[in-house]
Design a protein around this motif. Structure first.
Motif, PDB file in Angstrom:
ATOM      1  N   ALA A   1       3.538   2.480   6.858  1.00 25.10           N
ATOM      2  CA  ALA A   1       2.315   2.929   7.513  1.00 25.10           C
ATOM      3  C   ALA A   1       2.666   3.940   8.587  1.00 25.10           C
ATOM      4  O   ALA A   1       3.646   3.759   9.320  1.00 25.10           O
ATOM      5  N   TYR A   2       1.872   4.998   8.696  1.00 27.69           N
ATOM      6  CA  TYR A   2       2.056   6.003   9.743  1.00 27.69           C
ATOM      7  C   TYR A   2       0.764   6.125  10.538  1.00 27.69           C
ATOM      8  O   TYR A   2      -0.292   6.422   9.971  1.00 27.69           O
ATOM      9  N   PHE A   3       0.861   5.893  11.837  1.00 29.33           N
ATOM     10  CA  PHE A   3      -0.266   6.076  12.730  1.00 29.33           C
ATOM     11  C   PHE A   3       0.250   6.135  14.160  1.00 29.33           C
ATOM     12  O   PHE A   3       1.328   5.618  14.468  1.00 29.33           O
ATOM     13  N   GLY A   4      -0.539   6.776  15.041  1.00 33.26           N
ATOM     14  CA  GLY A   4      -0.147   6.885  16.433  1.00 33.26           C
ATOM     15  C   GLY A   4       1.192   7.558  16.629  1.00 33.26           C
ATOM     16  O   GLY A   4       1.877   7.290  17.623  1.00 33.26           O
ATOM     17  N   GLY A   5       1.598   8.410  15.689  1.00 34.65           N
ATOM     18  CA  GLY A   5       2.858   9.120  15.776  1.00 34.65           C
ATOM     19  C   GLY A   5       4.078   8.299  15.416  1.00 34.65           C
ATOM     20  O   GLY A   5       5.206   8.747  15.648  1.00 34.65           O
ATOM     21  N   SER A   6       3.897   7.119  14.835  1.00 31.12           N
ATOM     22  CA  SER A   6       5.013   6.236  14.511  1.00 31.12           C
ATOM     23  C   SER A   6       4.934   5.736  13.079  1.00 31.12           C
ATOM     24  O   SER A   6       3.856   5.649  12.495  1.00 31.12           O
ATOM     25  N   ASN A   7       6.113   5.386  12.536  1.00 33.12           N
ATOM     26  CA  ASN A   7       6.228   4.774  11.223  1.00 33.12           C
ATOM     27  C   ASN A   7       6.503   3.286  11.353  1.00 33.12           C
ATOM     28  O   ASN A   7       7.275   2.861  12.223  1.00 33.12           O
ATOM     29  N   PHE A   8       5.898   2.504  10.468  1.00 30.76           N
ATOM     30  CA  PHE A   8       6.099   1.064  10.429  1.00 30.76           C
ATOM     31  C   PHE A   8       6.428   0.659   9.007  1.00 30.76           C
ATOM     32  O   PHE A   8       5.927   1.242   8.043  1.00 30.76           O
ATOM     33  N   TRP A   9       7.277  -0.368   8.878  1.00 32.81           N
ATOM     34  CA  TRP A   9       7.837  -0.744   7.583  1.00 32.81           C
ATOM     35  C   TRP A   9       7.719  -2.224   7.310  1.00 32.81           C
ATOM     36  O   TRP A   9       7.829  -3.055   8.213  1.00 32.81           O
ATOM     37  N   GLY A  10       7.516  -2.560   6.029  1.00 31.58           N
ATOM     38  CA  GLY A  10       7.630  -3.931   5.589  1.00 31.58           C
ATOM     39  C   GLY A  10       9.069  -4.270   5.275  1.00 31.58           C
ATOM     40  O   GLY A  10       9.977  -3.446   5.416  1.00 31.58           O
ATOM     41  N   LYS A  11       9.308  -5.496   4.835  1.00 31.64           N
ATOM     42  CA  LYS A  11      10.658  -5.957   4.524  1.00 31.64           C
ATOM     43  C   LYS A  11      11.050  -5.723   3.076  1.00 31.64           C
ATOM     44  O   LYS A  11      12.216  -5.895   2.725  1.00 31.64           O
ATOM     45  N   GLY A  12      10.112  -5.333   2.234  1.00 29.92           N
ATOM     46  CA  GLY A  12      10.408  -4.946   0.873  1.00 29.92           C
ATOM     47  C   GLY A  12      10.216  -6.045  -0.149  1.00 29.92           C
ATOM     48  O   GLY A  12      10.222  -7.232   0.168  1.00 29.92           O
TER      49      GLY A  12
ATOM     50  N   ASN B   1      -7.659   1.611   8.186  1.00 30.57           N
ATOM     51  CA  ASN B   1      -8.305   2.785   7.597  1.00 30.57           C
ATOM     52  C   ASN B   1      -8.034   4.081   8.352  1.00 30.57           C
ATOM     53  O   ASN B   1      -8.481   5.143   7.915  1.00 30.57           O
ATOM     54  N   LEU B   2      -7.296   4.033   9.453  1.00 28.71           N
ATOM     55  CA  LEU B   2      -6.877   5.220  10.180  1.00 28.71           C
ATOM     56  C   LEU B   2      -5.432   5.601   9.886  1.00 28.71           C
ATOM     57  O   LEU B   2      -4.964   6.640  10.353  1.00 28.71           O
ATOM     58  N   ALA B   3      -4.728   4.787   9.145  1.00 25.44           N
ATOM     59  CA  ALA B   3      -3.318   5.001   8.870  1.00 25.44           C
ATOM     60  C   ALA B   3      -3.105   5.654   7.517  1.00 25.44           C
ATOM     61  O   ALA B   3      -3.785   5.328   6.541  1.00 25.44           O
ATOM     62  N   THR B   4      -2.151   6.579   7.474  1.00 22.91           N
ATOM     63  CA  THR B   4      -1.677   7.056   6.183  1.00 22.91           C
ATOM     64  C   THR B   4      -0.618   6.078   5.691  1.00 22.91           C
ATOM     65  O   THR B   4       0.165   5.538   6.477  1.00 22.91           O
ATOM     66  N   MET B   5      -0.590   5.850   4.392  1.00 19.85           N
ATOM     67  CA  MET B   5       0.269   4.832   3.813  1.00 19.85           C
ATOM     68  C   MET B   5       1.174   5.441   2.744  1.00 19.85           C
ATOM     69  O   MET B   5       0.796   6.383   2.044  1.00 19.85           O
ATOM     70  N   ASN B   6       2.365   4.882   2.621  1.00 20.26           N
ATOM     71  CA  ASN B   6       3.334   5.322   1.626  1.00 20.26           C
ATOM     72  C   ASN B   6       4.026   4.131   0.990  1.00 20.26           C
ATOM     73  O   ASN B   6       4.117   3.054   1.582  1.00 20.26           O
ATOM     74  N   TRP B   7       4.531   4.365  -0.211  1.00 21.64           N
ATOM     75  CA  TRP B   7       5.533   3.496  -0.813  1.00 21.64           C
ATOM     76  C   TRP B   7       6.858   4.243  -0.853  1.00 21.64           C
ATOM     77  O   TRP B   7       6.903   5.430  -1.215  1.00 21.64           O
ATOM     78  N   TYR B   8       7.920   3.558  -0.471  1.00 20.11           N
ATOM     79  CA  TYR B   8       9.292   4.037  -0.600  1.00 20.11           C
ATOM     80  C   TYR B   8      10.072   3.028  -1.422  1.00 20.11           C
ATOM     81  O   TYR B   8       9.638   1.885  -1.613  1.00 20.11           O
ATOM     82  N   ARG B   9      11.245   3.442  -1.896  1.00 20.92           N
ATOM     83  CA  ARG B   9      12.124   2.507  -2.585  1.00 20.92           C
ATOM     84  C   ARG B   9      13.575   2.848  -2.289  1.00 20.92           C
ATOM     85  O   ARG B   9      13.907   3.976  -1.947  1.00 20.92           O
ATOM     86  N   GLN B  10      14.434   1.845  -2.429  1.00 21.09           N
ATOM     87  CA  GLN B  10      15.859   2.030  -2.214  1.00 21.09           C
ATOM     88  C   GLN B  10      16.627   1.231  -3.256  1.00 21.09           C
ATOM     89  O   GLN B  10      16.539   0.004  -3.293  1.00 21.09           O
ATOM     90  N   ALA B  11      17.370   1.940  -4.094  1.00 20.52           N
ATOM     91  CA  ALA B  11      18.206   1.315  -5.103  1.00 20.52           C
ATOM     92  C   ALA B  11      19.545   0.938  -4.483  1.00 20.52           C
ATOM     93  O   ALA B  11      19.957   1.523  -3.471  1.00 20.52           O
ATOM     94  N   PRO B  12      20.258  -0.029  -5.068  1.00 22.23           N
ATOM     95  CA  PRO B  12      21.562  -0.431  -4.523  1.00 22.23           C
ATOM     96  C   PRO B  12      22.516   0.745  -4.394  1.00 22.23           C
ATOM     97  O   PRO B  12      22.706   1.506  -5.347  1.00 22.23           O
TER      98      PRO B  12
END
Length: 116
Positions: A98-109, A30-41
């Motif tokens: 996810a963005y928190f603590g000055g860093s970005n974190f990513w799932g595997k998609g 609940n302290l993190a800002t969250m985003n969705w991104y996408r990447q097409a081939p």
């Protein structure tokens, strides 16, 4: 450790709908800002939607406005993306961010394919 796990991707026909999920763990969600991104081939990664924390400020890319809805459940530590009226150009791997603590974190998609 920080973990983001997307799910819900599938093959869907144009005009159809899907709901993507992202399960978050290893941080104070609940302290993190969250985003969705996408990447097409063969294309660059594209930002899709943003939802803020602690206030639920929401932003969308122009290409998905009116069709996609981002939301979060801070009790279950889940991020969602409701996708409606899907188009072939929505075909991509969708990533939870996810963005928190000055860093970005990513799932595997998770892969979304829109085709007839």
């Amino acid at each position: 450790q920080v973990q983001l796990a997307e799910s819900g991707g599938a093959l869907v026909q144009p005009g159809g709908s899907l709901r993507l999920s992202c399960a978050a763990s290893g941080f104070t969600f609940n302290l993190a800002t969250m985003n969705w991104y996408r990447q097409a081939p063969g294309q660059e990664r594209e930002w899709v939607a943003f939802i803020g924390a602690p206030r639920t400020i929401i932003r969308y890319a122009e290409s998905v406005k009116g069709r996609f809805t981002i939301s979060r459940d801070n009790v279950k530590n889940m991020l969602f993306l409701e996708m409606n009226n899907l188009k072939p150009e929505d075909t991509a791997i969708y990533y939870c961010n996810a963005y928190f603590g000055g860093s970005n974190f990513w799932g595997k998609g998770t892969l979304v394919t829109v085709s007839s």
